[in-house]
Design a protein around this motif. Structure first.
Motif, short mmCIF file in Angstrom:
data_model
loop_
_atom_site.label_atom_id
_atom_site.label_comp_id
_atom_site.label_asym_id
_atom_site.label_seq_id
_atom_site.Cartn_x
_atom_site.Cartn_y
_atom_site.Cartn_z
N UNK A 147 0.54 -0.99 0.51
CA UNK A 147 -0.21 -0.20 -0.07
C UNK A 147 1.08 1.22 0.27
N UNK A 148 2.23 1.19 0.78
CA UNK A 148 3.01 2.64 0.28
C UNK A 148 2.92 2.36 -0.33
N UNK A 149 4.47 1.67 -1.24
CA UNK A 149 4.75 1.73 -2.75
C UNK A 149 3.82 1.93 -4.11
N UNK A 150 3.78 3.49 -4.55
CA UNK A 150 3.56 4.46 -5.74
C UNK A 150 4.19 3.41 -6.68
N UNK A 151 5.53 3.75 -6.09
CA UNK A 151 6.67 3.24 -7.73
C UNK A 151 7.34 1.83 -7.49
N UNK A 152 7.27 1.53 -8.67
CA UNK A 152 7.26 -0.18 -9.44
C UNK A 152 9.15 -0.22 -8.97
N UNK A 153 8.92 0.04 -8.69
CA UNK A 153 10.69 0.63 -8.50
C UNK A 153 10.70 0.12 -7.43
N UNK A 154 10.47 0.92 -6.27
CA UNK A 154 10.96 0.31 -4.85
C UNK A 154 9.86 -0.19 -4.32
N UNK A 155 8.98 -0.46 -5.42
CA UNK A 155 7.84 -2.00 -4.16
C UNK A 155 9.03 -3.32 -4.90
N UNK A 156 9.36 -3.07 -6.26
CA UNK A 156 10.27 -4.34 -6.56
C UNK A 156 11.58 -4.81 -6.05
N UNK A 157 12.34 -3.61 -5.18
CA UNK A 157 13.06 -3.61 -3.51
C UNK A 157 12.57 -3.97 -2.74
N UNK A 158 11.76 -3.20 -2.71
CA UNK A 158 11.00 -3.96 -0.91
C UNK A 158 10.93 -5.36 -1.34
N UNK A 159 9.46 -6.05 -2.15
CA UNK A 159 9.92 -7.27 -1.95
C UNK A 159 10.79 -8.14 -2.38
N UNK A 160 12.21 -7.64 -3.08
CA UNK A 160 13.35 -8.71 -2.71
C UNK A 160 13.40 -8.96 -2.06
N UNK A 161 13.53 -7.48 -0.46
CA UNK A 161 14.62 -7.86 0.49
C UNK A 161 12.99 -8.92 1.61
N UNK A 162 11.56 -9.52 0.60
CA UNK A 162 10.65 -10.05 1.64
C UNK A 162 10.99 -11.19 0.49
N UNK A 163 11.68 -11.46 -0.22
CA UNK A 163 12.25 -12.57 -0.66
C UNK A 163 10.78 -13.12 -1.72
N UNK A 164 10.72 -11.90 -2.39
CA UNK A 164 9.56 -12.69 -3.39
C UNK A 164 10.71 -12.29 -4.58
N UNK A 165 10.73 -13.50 -5.47
CA UNK A 165 11.36 -13.31 -7.04
C UNK A 165 10.46 -12.69 -7.39
N UNK A 166 10.15 -11.18 -7.87
CA UNK A 166 9.54 -10.63 -9.26
C UNK A 166 9.63 -11.64 -10.61
N UNK A 167 10.84 -12.12 -10.71
CA UNK A 167 10.67 -12.81 -11.80
C UNK A 167 9.90 -13.86 -12.69
N UNK A 168 9.39 -14.68 -11.11
CA UNK A 168 8.28 -15.19 -11.23
C UNK A 168 6.99 -15.15 -11.57
N UNK A 169 5.89 -15.67 -12.29
CA UNK A 169 4.48 -15.41 -11.79
C UNK A 169 3.11 -16.10 -13.06
N UNK A 170 2.67 -16.67 -11.74
CA UNK A 170 1.86 -17.42 -12.60
C UNK A 170 0.24 -16.96 -12.43
N UNK A 171 -0.68 -17.70 -12.42
CA UNK A 171 -1.91 -18.31 -12.26
C UNK A 171 -2.08 -19.07 -11.65
N UNK A 172 -3.36 -18.22 -10.51
CA UNK A 172 -3.99 -19.21 -9.22
C UNK A 172 -5.64 -18.20 -9.58
#
Length: 307
Positions: A147-172
């Motif tokens: 909710x805080x990051x309205x910047x794609x680059x800043x959100x991507x950096x924070x998610x990487x710190x959380x261990x989320x691989x932003x290069x992987x995507x699928x449908x669920x």
């Protein structure tokens, strides 16, 4: 006299009888040389469930879809559950302040304690009952990342710190709702991941594996529900937090203000350390037995509820 009928055959190609066939082969080969590489490029974007957008593009669409504003103030009730009873064990009055996309502050009050937490791009602090308790965040504060990051680059950096691989995507699919899964191949629920509702492109779930210090792993999950638009900004009116299958807290929005006036120094962690650090108390007060007991008890209660 008998007539002689001569049937005209196909005109011969001056280049030879095999020239037309050779030209067709060359055309097909050139066509395949273009089409086959494109298959290898676009094939990963498809699955049995349909088209899957790349992770970075998903983050861009999600952050843009949240809307635009300089900041947001949220007043909410936060209900804490102990995991056994259906009724909340504690209720907090909480005020959140977002300065998009760089800083977050929450102020929580209950009959037992007062808590202030500030998180910026590179630092965090938690203040309990007027004193700095931790130079870090609680795991339960992590819901605010989406909710805080309205910047794609800043959100991507924070998610990487959380261990989320932003290069992987699928449908669920969750409760019948189609969603993009960022960070895992559905139905893998063990990896850190973000769920984005396919139709609205708004956050739906955030899942973070947590260790208990004894080798065990549990999933901390936030669910973003009842989205409402206020001015140019979308925000969930209810956020639920689960540990495993147990609901441990629920945040219910009562009021919001878009583009509030930020209090001077509200996000200044250095100033907060000066104001609420030990330097702000005389040594005699810190050594007094009753003060020490109260502080230790408050910290112990705080850890049980928030850490």
């Amino acid at each position: 006299m008998a007539k002689v009928i001569v049937k005209a055959g196909p005109a011969e190609d001056p280049a030879g009888p095999g020239a037309n066939r050779t030209s067709r082969r060359l055309y097909l080969v050139s066509l395949l040389s273009v089409f086959v590489p494109l298959c290898f490029v676009f094939f990963p974007l498809f699955s049995a469930n349909g088209y899957v957008l790349p992770g970075q593009h998903l983050l861009l669409l999600m952050t843009e879809n949240l809307g635009s504003a300089a900041g947001l103030s949220v007043h909410q009730r936060t209900l804490l559950y102990d995991g056994t009873a259906p009724e909340p064990a504690t209720e907090l009055a909480e005020t959140l302040t977002y300065r998009f996309s760089s800083a977050f502050r929450s102020e929580s009050t209950s009959p037992e304690f007062m808590r202030i937490h500030v998180d910026t791009l590179d630092a965090a602090v938690t203040i309990l009952d007027g004193r700095v308790a931790f130079q870090d965040e609680s795991r339960y504060d992590r819901y605010k990342d989406l909710l805080l990051f309205h910047s794609r680059l800043l959100l991507q950096e924070r998610l990487l710190r959380r261990g989320i691989d932003t290069m992987v995507s699928s449908l669920g699919r969750f409760d019948g709702v189609p969603a993009y899964v960022l960070g895992a191949q559905y139905p893998d629920m063990t990896a850190a991941q973000v769920w984005i509702e396919k139709e609205t492109l708004r956050p739906l779930r955030l899942l973070i594996p947590m260790t208990d210090g004894q080798g065990g792993v549990s999933i901390l999950e936030f669910r973003y529900l009842l989205w409402q638009k206020n001015g140019r900004l979308w925000y969930p009116m209810r956020i639920e937090c689960y540990e495993g299958e147990h609901l441990v807290r629920e945040m219910i929005v009562e009021d919001m203000t878009v583009d509030p006036v930020f209090a001077d120094g509200a996000f200044d962690i250095g100033r907060l350390h000066i104001r609420y650090g030990e330097e702000a108390f005389v040594e005699e007060d810190l050594q007094a037995p009753d003060v020490q007991r109260d502080l230790e008890k408050a910290l112990e209660d705080f850890k049980k509820r928030f850490e």
